[in-house]
Scaffold this motif. Sequence first.
Motif, short mmCIF file in Angstrom:
data_model
loop_
_atom_site.label_atom_id
_atom_site.label_comp_id
_atom_site.label_asym_id
_atom_site.label_seq_id
_atom_site.Cartn_x
_atom_site.Cartn_y
_atom_site.Cartn_z
N TYR A 232 17.15 -6.03 6.87
CA TYR A 232 17.14 -6.51 5.49
C TYR A 232 17.35 -5.38 4.47
O TYR A 232 17.46 -5.65 3.27
CB TYR A 232 15.83 -7.23 5.19
CG TYR A 232 15.61 -8.43 6.09
CD1 TYR A 232 16.43 -9.54 6.01
CD2 TYR A 232 14.58 -8.44 7.03
CE1 TYR A 232 16.25 -10.63 6.84
CE2 TYR A 232 14.38 -9.53 7.87
CZ TYR A 232 15.21 -10.62 7.77
OH TYR A 232 15.02 -11.70 8.60
N GLY A 510 3.94 -3.30 2.87
CA GLY A 510 5.18 -3.64 3.54
C GLY A 510 4.93 -4.48 4.78
O GLY A 510 3.84 -4.48 5.34
N GLY A 511 5.95 -5.20 5.22
CA GLY A 511 5.82 -6.05 6.40
C GLY A 511 5.94 -5.25 7.68
O GLY A 511 6.74 -4.31 7.77
N GLN A 515 10.05 -7.23 7.00
CA GLN A 515 10.41 -8.48 6.32
C GLN A 515 9.96 -8.52 4.86
O GLN A 515 10.26 -9.48 4.16
CB GLN A 515 9.80 -9.67 7.07
CG GLN A 515 8.33 -9.96 6.78
CD GLN A 515 7.35 -9.06 7.50
OE1 GLN A 515 7.71 -8.01 8.01
NE2 GLN A 515 6.09 -9.47 7.57
N ARG A 516 9.23 -7.48 4.39
CA ARG A 516 8.68 -7.53 3.03
C ARG A 516 8.62 -6.13 2.45
O ARG A 516 8.27 -5.16 3.14
CB ARG A 516 7.27 -8.14 3.08
CG ARG A 516 6.60 -8.29 1.71
CD ARG A 516 5.20 -8.89 1.84
NE ARG A 516 4.31 -8.05 2.64
CZ ARG A 516 3.73 -8.44 3.78
NH1 ARG A 516 3.94 -9.66 4.24
NH2 ARG A 516 2.96 -7.61 4.45
N ASN A 518 7.02 -3.18 0.04
CA ASN A 518 5.67 -2.83 -0.38
C ASN A 518 5.61 -2.69 -1.90
O ASN A 518 6.59 -2.98 -2.60
CB ASN A 518 5.18 -1.57 0.34
CG ASN A 518 6.13 -0.39 0.20
OD1 ASN A 518 6.89 -0.30 -0.77
ND2 ASN A 518 6.09 0.52 1.15
N ASP A 553 -0.23 -6.81 5.83
CA ASP A 553 -0.66 -8.16 5.45
C ASP A 553 -2.08 -8.13 4.89
O ASP A 553 -2.39 -8.83 3.92
CB ASP A 553 -0.60 -9.08 6.66
CG ASP A 553 0.80 -9.26 7.21
OD1 ASP A 553 1.77 -9.03 6.45
OD2 ASP A 553 0.94 -9.63 8.39
N ALA A 563 1.99 -9.33 -3.18
CA ALA A 563 3.21 -9.39 -2.39
C ALA A 563 4.42 -9.32 -3.32
O ALA A 563 4.44 -9.94 -4.38
CB ALA A 563 3.24 -10.69 -1.58
N THR A 565 7.91 -10.52 -3.91
CA THR A 565 8.72 -11.66 -3.44
C THR A 565 10.21 -11.46 -3.66
O THR A 565 11.03 -12.16 -3.07
CB THR A 565 8.27 -12.95 -4.14
OG1 THR A 565 8.37 -12.77 -5.56
CG2 THR A 565 6.83 -13.28 -3.79
#
Length: 572
Positions: A232, A510-511, A515-516, A518, A553, A563, A565
């Motif tokens: 990503y 961060g994921g 996936q996410r 931070n 998480d 989070a 988004t």
Amino acid sequence: MADSRTRDITAPLEDKHPNERLKMGSRYLRGTIEASLADPITGALAADDTQLTKFHGFYQQDDRDLRDERRHQKLEPAYQMMIRLRLPGGTCTPAQWLALDDLARRYGDGGLRLTTRQTFQYHGVLKRDIKAALQGIDAALLDTLAACGDVNRTVMAAVNPHQSRVHAAVQRCAREVSDHLAPRTHAYREIWLDGERVDPDADEEPLYGPTYLPRKFKIGFAVPPVNDIDVYSQDIGLIAAVEEGELAGFTVCVGGGLGRTENEPATFPRLADPIGFCRPEQVNALAETIVAIQRDHGDRVDRKHARMKYTIDDRGVDWFREELERRLGWSLEPAREVQFAHNGDRYGWVEGDDGRWHYTLFIENGRIRDWEDYPLMSGLRAIAEVHDGEFQLTPNQNLTLAAIAPDARDAIQRLITDYGLERAERMGRLRRNAMACVALPTCGLAMAESERYLPSLIDALERRAADAGIGDTPIVVRMTGCPNGCARPYLAEIGFTGRGPGKYNLYLGGGFHGQRLNKLYRANIGEAEILEILDGLFRHYAAERQAGEAFGDFTIRAGYVAAVTAGRHFHD
């Protein structure tokens, strides 16, 4: 932003960024590089040429540890070059390894560095040795063209094509895309390899044109459940789908990128959006068309706003998909569901589908050299002399000895043991999931230490994690010496970016599998505050984490950070 978009497409060349004018007048990347090389008075290249040589695969730097001393002696900086190879999918044969090892000792600082994009870098190459080094790389059937610059760079691919038929098919796609999108200028062969000279007026770039792309461009292929390439974070991320054990195609993601500029909220990291699904035979046309859209619509006025992530964020994903399908003449299929588990490497021995074996070595921050108590470079040289498989560079700066026949495994294991290379088994879980950029003393953008500092910080963090009872819990930690994101810090569960000597921004949330993004937790802090904050966080996590809950998480659920988004909300 809307006004700048219109200006980007219609503005005359003189109103665009100076780099655009430089590229246009460079005669397809020739510039005055040959005259710069021939100048015996200085160890540097002409300023304009230092921009063009990035397209040829190297950056001019200087040893910042020596700047003050040389200034006091009225000497110019200790100029040197960082040379980077283009190595799609991170694959290298043993013969190539031996050749690169030899070049490092002859022309570089004596070591090799594995990068976060699955390729090699040389540091410390002097101007007088550039041509010999590039000719040595060419003799090994490798090159540095487009490893840097405003073009598509090294294409990443899931580690180890020998792991399965799907991995092999993905690696082939990565190589094909890399070749398909490589610049066509004859300048590289003319200048470095004494190739036949071509009239620059007759040269051409069918895809890139005379001004190439507005900024760098990155592509990567991932094979679930492992997101080792951080798919990503790519301008184009392609996620493999498997049907009945074969590669069926790819979910296509667009618009990733991690670089940003400190104190400029209009710049931010962004994760790529899924826009559809394509078949393997469609990948080259898809990639070329996406590159062409960015060529035509990317910002050529403000280089800080020139990556494709901003083109998509400004205009919208729907606009981008419609423009892509209009140019392609066909529609993408719906995106497939994707499931990732982690983005790290699996150390030690792993057996492939075909019965051959693979061994992944831990290489701290990608630095390969001989230390007094750790002859890493010599050990890998000894392995290369007997290994009949391949070397696979991982996106986490580690190394896989791939495609080892069952009857050769014991011999490789003896060398691993004799040279003391089994370090992963002795490393804590934080260190095994940590990564740093080069930073000081060579990177001109670095504001703080990274590669030289992170190991000692990890020592201190691992002691605190052990005291908290989470020493065996994997947590992704990444550090860079500036905000540009080369070690992908904005995807880490614990991320650090340098602000000044001994000072860092601390990011959390961060994921675990990339996936996410931070989010900033504390700005401009030193080691004492970093350790105090993370000691408390480790203890809180140990006491209140839920079953299977990753650290990133937890920091969101416990309210330490919100989070993120979307990239545009990174600074909210």
